[in-house]
Design a protein around this motif. Structure first.
Motif, PDB file in Angstrom:
ATOM      1  N   GLN A 126       5.458   8.681   5.375  1.00 15.12           N
ATOM      2  CA  GLN A 126       6.881   8.710   5.011  1.00 15.12           C
ATOM      3  C   GLN A 126       7.075   9.561   3.757  1.00 15.12           C
ATOM      4  N   TRP A 127       6.191   9.369   2.774  1.00 14.84           N
ATOM      5  CA  TRP A 127       6.306  10.146   1.537  1.00 14.84           C
ATOM      6  C   TRP A 127       6.206  11.639   1.837  1.00 14.84           C
ATOM      7  N   ARG A 128       5.324  11.966   2.782  1.00 13.21           N
ATOM      8  CA  ARG A 128       5.053  13.383   3.052  1.00 13.21           C
ATOM      9  C   ARG A 128       6.264  14.114   3.632  1.00 13.21           C
ATOM     10  N   THR A 129       7.243  13.368   4.115  1.00 19.95           N
ATOM     11  CA  THR A 129       8.411  14.048   4.664  1.00 19.95           C
ATOM     12  C   THR A 129       9.209  14.762   3.576  1.00 19.95           C
ATOM     13  N   SER A 130       9.109  14.289   2.326  1.00 21.83           N
ATOM     14  CA  SER A 130       9.878  14.958   1.274  1.00 21.83           C
ATOM     15  C   SER A 130       9.091  15.220  -0.003  1.00 21.83           C
ATOM     16  N   VAL A 131       7.832  14.839  -0.015  1.00 19.81           N
ATOM     17  CA  VAL A 131       7.026  14.978  -1.221  1.00 19.81           C
ATOM     18  C   VAL A 131       5.681  15.576  -0.823  1.00 19.81           C
ATOM     19  N   GLN A 132       5.119  16.397  -1.706  1.00 16.75           N
ATOM     20  CA  GLN A 132       3.767  16.889  -1.431  1.00 16.75           C
ATOM     21  C   GLN A 132       2.769  15.791  -1.793  1.00 16.75           C
ATOM     22  N   VAL A 133       2.029  15.346  -0.813  1.00 12.01           N
ATOM     23  CA  VAL A 133       1.038  14.291  -1.030  1.00 12.01           C
ATOM     24  C   VAL A 133      -0.331  14.826  -0.625  1.00 12.01           C
ATOM     25  N   GLU A 134      -1.273  14.769  -1.550  1.00  8.51           N
ATOM     26  CA  GLU A 134      -2.643  15.192  -1.263  1.00  8.51           C
ATOM     27  C   GLU A 134      -3.564  14.016  -1.536  1.00  8.51           C
ATOM     28  N   VAL A 135      -4.453  13.749  -0.605  1.00  7.89           N
ATOM     29  CA  VAL A 135      -5.348  12.593  -0.726  1.00  7.89           C
ATOM     30  C   VAL A 135      -6.790  13.064  -0.611  1.00  7.89           C
ATOM     31  N   THR A 136      -7.634  12.516  -1.456  1.00  5.52           N
ATOM     32  CA  THR A 136      -9.058  12.807  -1.346  1.00  5.52           C
ATOM     33  C   THR A 136      -9.851  11.508  -1.442  1.00  5.52           C
ATOM     34  N   VAL A 137     -10.988  11.481  -0.793  1.00  5.76           N
ATOM     35  CA  VAL A 137     -11.845  10.291  -0.872  1.00  5.76           C
ATOM     36  C   VAL A 137     -13.245  10.710  -1.327  1.00  5.76           C
ATOM     37  N   ASP A 138     -13.947   9.752  -1.908  1.00  4.54           N
ATOM     38  CA  ASP A 138     -15.327  10.009  -2.336  1.00  4.54           C
ATOM     39  C   ASP A 138     -16.300   9.843  -1.180  1.00  4.54           C
ATOM     40  N   GLN A 139     -16.037   8.841  -0.351  1.00  2.94           N
ATOM     41  CA  GLN A 139     -16.980   8.498   0.719  1.00  2.94           C
ATOM     42  C   GLN A 139     -16.239   8.498   2.057  1.00  2.94           C
ATOM     43  N   PRO A 140     -16.205   9.637   2.753  1.00  2.00           N
ATOM     44  CA  PRO A 140     -15.468   9.689   4.016  1.00  2.00           C
ATOM     45  C   PRO A 140     -16.210   8.946   5.114  1.00  2.00           C
ATOM     46  N   ASP A 141     -15.442   8.439   6.079  1.00  3.00           N
ATOM     47  CA  ASP A 141     -16.088   7.935   7.291  1.00  3.00           C
ATOM     48  C   ASP A 141     -16.050   9.073   8.319  1.00  3.00           C
ATOM     49  N   PRO A 142     -16.737   8.901   9.441  1.00  5.33           N
ATOM     50  CA  PRO A 142     -16.834  10.017  10.392  1.00  5.33           C
ATOM     51  C   PRO A 142     -15.490  10.463  10.959  1.00  5.33           C
ATOM     52  N   THR A 143     -14.460   9.608  10.881  1.00  8.60           N
ATOM     53  CA  THR A 143     -13.161   9.991  11.450  1.00  8.60           C
ATOM     54  C   THR A 143     -12.268  10.720  10.442  1.00  8.60           C
ATOM     55  N   TRP A 144     -12.656  10.734   9.187  1.00  7.30           N
ATOM     56  CA  TRP A 144     -11.803  11.300   8.140  1.00  7.30           C
ATOM     57  C   TRP A 144     -11.763  12.821   8.234  1.00  7.30           C
ATOM     58  N   ARG A 145     -10.567  13.389   8.310  1.00  7.46           N
ATOM     59  CA  ARG A 145     -10.417  14.843   8.395  1.00  7.46           C
ATOM     60  C   ARG A 145      -9.737  15.417   7.154  1.00  7.46           C
ATOM     61  N   GLY A 146      -9.580  14.577   6.160  1.00  6.73           N
ATOM     62  CA  GLY A 146      -8.919  15.035   4.940  1.00  6.73           C
ATOM     63  C   GLY A 146      -9.915  15.547   3.912  1.00  6.73           C
ATOM     64  N   THR A 147      -9.444  15.606   2.682  1.00  5.46           N
ATOM     65  CA  THR A 147     -10.225  16.173   1.584  1.00  5.46           C
ATOM     66  C   THR A 147     -11.283  15.174   1.104  1.00  5.46           C
TER      67      THR A 147
END
Lengths: 151, 268
Positions: free
Chosen positions: B155-176
């Motif tokens: 919902q936030w992303r519809t009007s705000v730039q939101v960037e998310v990063t994780v330290d320990q991704p799981d195999p399904t994570w496609r983000g930063t």
């Protein structure tokens, strides 16, 4: 991102032009591998758009991603030092567009023009230092459940 | 006017955010506390167990507190169900200075549970478009499963730039994947008109502040939320002292100009 990649921004215009004269546009489709751990580090990239995941080969399970790089960032520094082999693997996460630079030619430019070489290497050291510092911060596991952040 | 006696509130919803973190939506049983504002906190009393300071994590209608189970009191709070009661005191402390940020570009940088005190800021920006310039939200989490408000971020992303990063991704994570400061390279910062709000573990705050100052953001345009051991909430007990500051009164939100020299002092 609308600005130049930091590496290009760091170079005087004449040096930038010489470096870009060696660059080729490359597109990588989603899921394609840019390089594998242990492979020859004979080129590097400046990512223009998209996301690249750096991973490590671990037998028996999907390669864990240790970091991702995005637009503006330099992909690869193993080409600087012998034995010129990649320390990690790299995979495109979504479509990736990048400038690809040939390692041997860039090293030769550095050797021929120490001022150019110093500027370029100084930038590369900054990249390596930033990633080292980021790795150290992540080693702290700051977001761990106990002793984490504020209320 | 705040009170030193806990006022009873009823839990109207308990939403699990992660495996150990719950958002409690509360309504007053009789008398309501004075209005909270983003960044301020309540002393929350789990009856018969104890009290902890919790920053408000939403103020849209009902008061929402996001609690991570790290001890006896927070563990008990995370077990509460709708209909259960807690005692609340407050509001305490300083909030984010959003008046100073009006018309500025707002950069919100959150690490881990630090997103909770910043969430009402994002809500205000969404609810009152035009109050700020652009808004960018950078979030760092340990893993995708430990990311707060995951259902709300689209919902936030519809009007705000939101960037998310994780330290320990799981195999399904496609983000930063990586530290939150790496996300600073993903946004266009107009340094002459940006104000930054940073909240998270203290080492993350220092690391983020260094990265922002190195890019040229003046320390006076950076606010952060700090935590020490808050007990009374009224500046009497001194448990939350940080040098000359009592964070329950002078904080938790303070300008980085004041925070930076204090954070550099060991054992303070």
């Amino acid at each position: 991102m609308t600005t130049l990649p930091p590496l290009l921004d760091a170079l005087p215009e004449a040096h930038r032009d010489r470096l870009l004269a060696l660059a080729h546009d490359r597109d990588f489709p989603d899921g394609s591998r840019l390089f594998d751990e242990g492979g020859p580090a004979d080129r590097f990239w400046l990512v223009r758009s998209g996301e690249v995941a750096l991973d490590v080969y671990v037998p028996g399970r999907p390669a864990p991603v240790v970091e991702t790089l995005g637009a503006g960032q330099q992909l690869g520094w193993s080409w600087i030092f012998p034995p010129y082999r990649w320390h990690l693997g790299a995979r495109a996460v979504g479509p990736v567009r990048a400038w690809e630079l040939p390692a041997a030619e860039v090293r030769q430019l550095c050797a021929d023009d120490p001022e150019f070489g110093y500027t370029l290497m100084r930038h590369c050291v900054e990249v390596i230092a930033d990633r080292l510092q980021a790795t150290r911060i992540r080693l702290l596991d700051l977001y761990a459940p106990v002793g984490g952040g504020p209320p | 006017m705040t009170t030193t006696v806990p006022v009873p509130y009823r839990v109207t919803a308990a939403t699990p955010e992660t495996a150990d973190t719950v958002s409690l939506e509360l309504e007053p049983i009789e008398r309501a506390l004075p209005a909270f504002s983003p960044g301020r906190f309540a002393m929350v009393y789990a009856f018969g167990i104890g009290e902890v300071p919790i920053s408000v994590s939403a103020l849209r209608g009902r008061l929402v507190l996001t609690v991570r189970a790290v001890g006896a009191v927070t563990g008990a709070l995370c077990q509460l169900r709708p209909g259960d009661a807690v005692g609340l005191r407050g509001p305490y402390g300083t909030g984010w200075d959003l008046d100073a940020a009006a018309d500025s570009d707002l950069l919100v940088v959150a690490g881990g549970l630090g997103l909770a005190p910043l969430r009402p800021v994002v809500h205000q920006a969404l609810d009152r478009p035009g109050r700020f310039g652009s808004l960018a939200v950078l979030v760092g989490a340990r893993s995708p499963g430990e990311l707060l408000y995951r259902a709300e971020l689209p919902q936030w992303r519809t009007s705000v730039q939101v960037e998310v990063t994780v330290d320990q991704p799981d195999p399904t994570w496609r983000g930063t994947v990586g530290v939150v400061t790496a996300l600073l390279d993903r946004i266009d910062l107009r340094l002459d008109r940006t104000r930054a709000l940073v909240c998270g573990p203290e080492a993350m705050i220092r690391h983020t502040a260094r990265a922002l100052l190195a890019r040229g953001l003046p320390a006076r345009r950076l606010q952060t939320s700090l935590e020490r051991n808050m007990r009374c909430g009224t500046g009497h007990c001194g448990h939350c002292q940080l040098g000359p500051l009592l964070l329950c009164l002078d904080g938790p939100v303070i300008g980085y100009e004041r925070a930076e020299p204090l954070l550099a002092v060991r054992e303070l």
